[in-house]
Motif scaffolding. Structure first.
Motif, PDB file in Angstrom:
ATOM      1  N   ALA A   1       7.195   1.517  12.583  1.00 53.56           N
ATOM      2  CA  ALA A   1       6.100   2.336  13.112  1.00 53.56           C
ATOM      3  C   ALA A   1       6.091   3.719  12.500  1.00 53.56           C
ATOM      4  O   ALA A   1       7.132   4.252  12.083  1.00 53.56           O
ATOM      5  N   PHE A   2       4.902   4.274  12.425  1.00 46.53           N
ATOM      6  CA  PHE A   2       4.697   5.654  11.962  1.00 46.53           C
ATOM      7  C   PHE A   2       4.122   6.443  13.121  1.00 46.53           C
ATOM      8  O   PHE A   2       3.177   5.985  13.763  1.00 46.53           O
ATOM      9  N   LEU A   3       4.659   7.603  13.355  1.00 44.21           N
ATOM     10  CA  LEU A   3       4.108   8.467  14.392  1.00 44.21           C
ATOM     11  C   LEU A   3       3.288   9.551  13.709  1.00 44.21           C
ATOM     12  O   LEU A   3       3.805  10.311  12.889  1.00 44.21           O
ATOM     13  N   LEU A   4       2.030   9.558  14.058  1.00 47.18           N
ATOM     14  CA  LEU A   4       1.106  10.504  13.427  1.00 47.18           C
ATOM     15  C   LEU A   4       0.801  11.625  14.403  1.00 47.18           C
ATOM     16  O   LEU A   4       0.586  11.371  15.596  1.00 47.18           O
TER      17      LEU A   4
ATOM     18  N   GLY B   1      -2.517  14.886  11.883  1.00 45.25           N
ATOM     19  CA  GLY B   1      -2.784  14.474  10.505  1.00 45.25           C
ATOM     20  C   GLY B   1      -1.564  14.424   9.622  1.00 45.25           C
ATOM     21  O   GLY B   1      -1.669  14.455   8.399  1.00 45.25           O
ATOM     22  N   ARG B   2      -0.363  14.387  10.269  1.00 43.16           N
ATOM     23  CA  ARG B   2       0.899  14.288   9.516  1.00 43.16           C
ATOM     24  C   ARG B   2       1.720  13.144  10.080  1.00 43.16           C
ATOM     25  O   ARG B   2       1.633  12.851  11.272  1.00 43.16           O
ATOM     26  N   VAL B   3       2.539  12.536   9.219  1.00 44.95           N
ATOM     27  CA  VAL B   3       3.511  11.576   9.725  1.00 44.95           C
ATOM     28  C   VAL B   3       4.708  12.401  10.192  1.00 44.95           C
ATOM     29  O   VAL B   3       5.384  13.022   9.377  1.00 44.95           O
TER      30      VAL B   3
ATOM     31  N   ILE C   1      -0.394  12.965   3.962  1.00 47.61           N
ATOM     32  CA  ILE C   1       0.261  11.761   4.494  1.00 47.61           C
ATOM     33  C   ILE C   1       0.849  10.947   3.350  1.00 47.61           C
ATOM     34  O   ILE C   1       0.140  10.579   2.408  1.00 47.61           O
ATOM     35  N   THR C   2       2.124  10.683   3.451  1.00 48.83           N
ATOM     36  CA  THR C   2       2.790   9.803   2.498  1.00 48.83           C
ATOM     37  C   THR C   2       3.381   8.652   3.292  1.00 48.83           C
ATOM     38  O   THR C   2       4.038   8.873   4.314  1.00 48.83           O
ATOM     39  N   MET C   3       3.089   7.444   2.859  1.00 48.49           N
ATOM     40  CA  MET C   3       3.424   6.286   3.684  1.00 48.49           C
ATOM     41  C   MET C   3       3.541   5.068   2.777  1.00 48.49           C
ATOM     42  O   MET C   3       2.778   4.948   1.831  1.00 48.49           O
TER      43      MET C   3
ATOM     44  N   LEU D   1       0.850  -1.193   0.000  1.00 44.86           N
ATOM     45  CA  LEU D   1       0.000   0.000   0.000  1.00 44.86           C
ATOM     46  C   LEU D   1       0.881   1.236   0.000  1.00 44.86           C
ATOM     47  O   LEU D   1       1.836   1.323   0.762  1.00 44.86           O
ATOM     48  N   GLU D   2       0.546   2.165  -0.865  1.00 44.54           N
ATOM     49  CA  GLU D   2       1.284   3.435  -0.890  1.00 44.54           C
ATOM     50  C   GLU D   2       0.287   4.579  -0.742  1.00 44.54           C
ATOM     51  O   GLU D   2      -0.684   4.659  -1.499  1.00 44.54           O
ATOM     52  N   LEU D   3       0.552   5.429   0.229  1.00 44.92           N
ATOM     53  CA  LEU D   3      -0.260   6.629   0.386  1.00 44.92           C
ATOM     54  C   LEU D   3       0.554   7.781  -0.159  1.00 44.92           C
ATOM     55  O   LEU D   3       1.721   7.939   0.188  1.00 44.92           O
TER      56      LEU D   3
END
Ligand SMILES: Nc1ncnc2c1ncn2[C@@H]1O[C@H](COP(=O)(O)OP(=O)(O)OP(=O)(O)O)[C@@H](O)[C@H]1O
Ligand SMILES: [Mg+2]
Lengths: 311, 253
Positions: free
Chosen positions: B211-214, B217-219, B29-31, B11-13
């Motif tokens: 892990a992603f820290l949000l 509404g931003r990483v 958000i890009t992830m 999955l790509e955001l």
């Protein structure tokens, strides 16, 4: 068609294993149109059937202080495509007795069938009567079901009824049950119906709480799809102290369905307490999205939700 | 174990933005979510975690977003929930829906492909619910919060998705059951499901590789879950106060 073939047809339409009725301890009556095809009774229970030109008179009486162990089965069928079936039912459940009755009404090939029931039911003091009515209809909507019952529920007696359409289209249905409940008596009436096409569903469930501490719960759950209509007029009248009642009506609409709910609560004693709840709407969004997030499409998901509600 | 350059994104955001009402909830958000790995998205209350999951699943009200979402390289932007689910994306809700009358059996069978009765019973057992007790209970308000979460997990286990977002899988779950849920996640992973936890919990975070820290509404940070966990636990401030990305503390991905 021979009587035997009709009987097999009737049992298979309701998914009933005919061998159940080989057991002499299970009371049953099987009627196609106005003819008795089979019957059996058990000690303490008298069943008299009289054939009428367009139906039957059926009188059932259970002696006092009797507990009937197995549910009594009544199969009312109209196997031909057209016909009228009038059932006049007279039921007396003796004091402190207990019985459960399973009525199967089957019109599997109906194009134009009218099923009219007129019932007078007396549940004497301390007795318990459970009545489950299960319908199997054709897919054409050519059924007209008009059951009417007046029920007297004695002191400390219990009357429970549950109506369910298992298969096929409703057609036109107008259920009218009126109950009169004496001191500490209890009534629970539940109707679960799902309409489609141009079905028309009308429910009148009424409880008069006449004795002190009498209770009633009236529940109806209805789904209408396509152009089906439903009207629910459930009513509790509380006339005595400490009478308790609740009217619960849930209707789900889809497509062009129309649902009307008119719960009536009429309380005439300051110590009585009656509540009602009516909810009409489309299928709950979160429930729908949950099932869709598991891969079901919207129609499948709403069917699963409706079937759950009506189960 | 942090991903290598050879890891494949499932999955790509891409610069995901979303407004709800007059509020900007997701702010670009890009992830990348790597196939076969266990990921965690952490962040304080209101950071936008559940909103992000709802947007990825395509729930009503979350469809009108900016940017793009690619699943196995293809945009799912125009797809309905069920189309996304049939591709293999699913979500275990933070607060699962309660139904009326619907039996546990029929609920968990909904996402299963022709599962046998024994298979359904086995899934319940796996999440710690006795089939004889729970199979024919209704998925309604009579189930406790924790029981309802377990039913949700059983349903996902039976669905065998390619990518599962588990939104706070530990909320309402007792300590013993959390260990069981981790075993279920291992099972899922063994069957090829990529798992993304959404959580506040250190225990859950430790189960993830990455892990992603949000925040807002931003990483604001991403990397090995151990480091993110330490930061989240000890230093995470209301967002805007410190920006770890600016401190150059990120792990290579
Ligand atoms: N429909 C809406 N309209 C406006 N604001 C909303 C709406 N839904 C959510 N929000 C806001 O968006 C923000 C993010 O909500 P979200 O549920 O995604 O947070 P979360 O990170 O999952 O938090 P929690 O840890 O509490 O579950 C919150 O501030 C919330 O109040
Ligand atoms: Mg949340």
């Amino acid at each position: 068609m021979s009587d035997d073939t009709v009987k097999q047809e009737l049992y298979s339409s309701i998914g009933q294993d005919p061998h159940t009725f080989d057991n002499p301890e299970i009371a049953h009556v099987t009627i196609n149109e106005n003819k008795v095809l089979a019957s059996n009774t058990v000690p303490g229970l008298t069943v008299d059937v009289r054939e009428l030109p367009d139906g039957i008179d059926l009188r059932m009486e259970l002696e006092e202080n009797r507990v009937i162990q197995y549910p009594v089965h009544m199969c009312f069928g109209v196997i031909p495509r057209t016909g009228v079936q009038r059932i006049n039912l007279d039921v007396v459940i003796g004091k402190n007795s207990k019985i459960s009755l399973m009525a199967h009404c089957s019109f599997p090939f109906a194009v134009d069938v009218k099923h009219i029931m007129d019932a007078k039911i007396k549940v004497m003091d301390g007795a318990e009567y459970s009545y489950f009515e299960r319908h199997v209809h054709s897919e054409t909507g050519g059924v007209n079901v008009l059951p009417k019952a007046v029920v007297d529920v004695g002191r400390g007696a219990r009357f429970r009824t549950e109506f369910q359409l298992l298969k096929g289209r409703v057609g036109i249905m107008d259920i009218d049950y009126e109950t009169h409940v004496a001191e500490e008596g209890l009534v629970e009436m539940t109707a679960l119906v799902s309409g489609s096409g141009d079905d028309h569903i009308v429910l009148h469930e009424t409880a008069f709480l006449e004795g002190a501490s009498s209770r009633a719960v009236l529940t109806s759950k209805v789904a209408v799809r396509n152009n089906a209509r439903s009207e629910v007029f459930n009513k509790i009248v509380a006339l005595a102290p400490y009478a308790r009642g609740h009217v619960d009506c849930k209707e789900i609409i889809k497509d062009n369905g129309v649902a009307v709910a008119t719960p009536i609560v009429d309380v005439r004693d300051a110590h009585a307490h009656v509540t009602h709840e009516a909810a009409i709407g489309s299928v709950d969004k979160k429930q729908l999205e949950t099932l869709m997030s598991r891969g079901m499409d919207e129609d499948e998901a709403s069917e699963v939700i409706i079937q759950g509600l009506l189960s | 174990m942090t991903g290598k350059k050879t890891d494949k994104s499932i999955l790509e955001l891409r610069d995901l933005t979303l407004r709800l009402g007059d509020r900007q909830i997701l702010n670009g958000i890009t992830m990348d979510i790597w196939e076969g790995h266990v990921h965690a998205i952490v962040g304080t209350n209101g950071a936008g975690k559940s909103t992000l999951a709802s947007t990825i699943m395509g729930l009503a009200g979350y469809r009108d977003f900016g940017g793009d979402i690619l699943f196995r390289g293809e945009s799912i932007k125009r797809m309905n929930i069920d189309e996304r689910a049939r591709l293999g994306i699913t979500l275990a809700w933070q607060e699962p829906a309660r139904f009326e009358g619907l039996k546990v059996r029929d609920f968990i069978a909904a996402g299963a492909k022709n599962e046998s009765e024994a298979g359904l019973a086995h899934a319940l057992e796996t999440v710690g619910l006795r089939p004889d007790e729970f199979m024919y209970r209704a998925v309604d308000k009579t189930l406790s919060g924790g029981e309802r979460k377990k039913v949700e997990l059983a349903s996902i286990l039976l669905m065998k998705p390619g990518l599962a977002f588990l939104d706070e899988p530990d909320s309402g779950i007792d300590i013993d059951s959390i260990q069981r849920i981790f075993r279920v996640v291992k099972l899922l992973r063994g069957e090829g499901t990529t798992v993304v936890f959404i959580t506040h919990s250190k225990a859950v975070l430790e189960q993830a590789d990455h892990a992603f820290l949000l925040c807002g509404g931003r990483v604001v940070d991403q990397g090995k879950s151990a480091r993110i966990s330490k930061y989240f636990e000890n230093e995470c401030m209301p967002c805007g106060v410190r920006d770890p990305l600016a401190r150059g503390e990120t792990d290579e991905r």
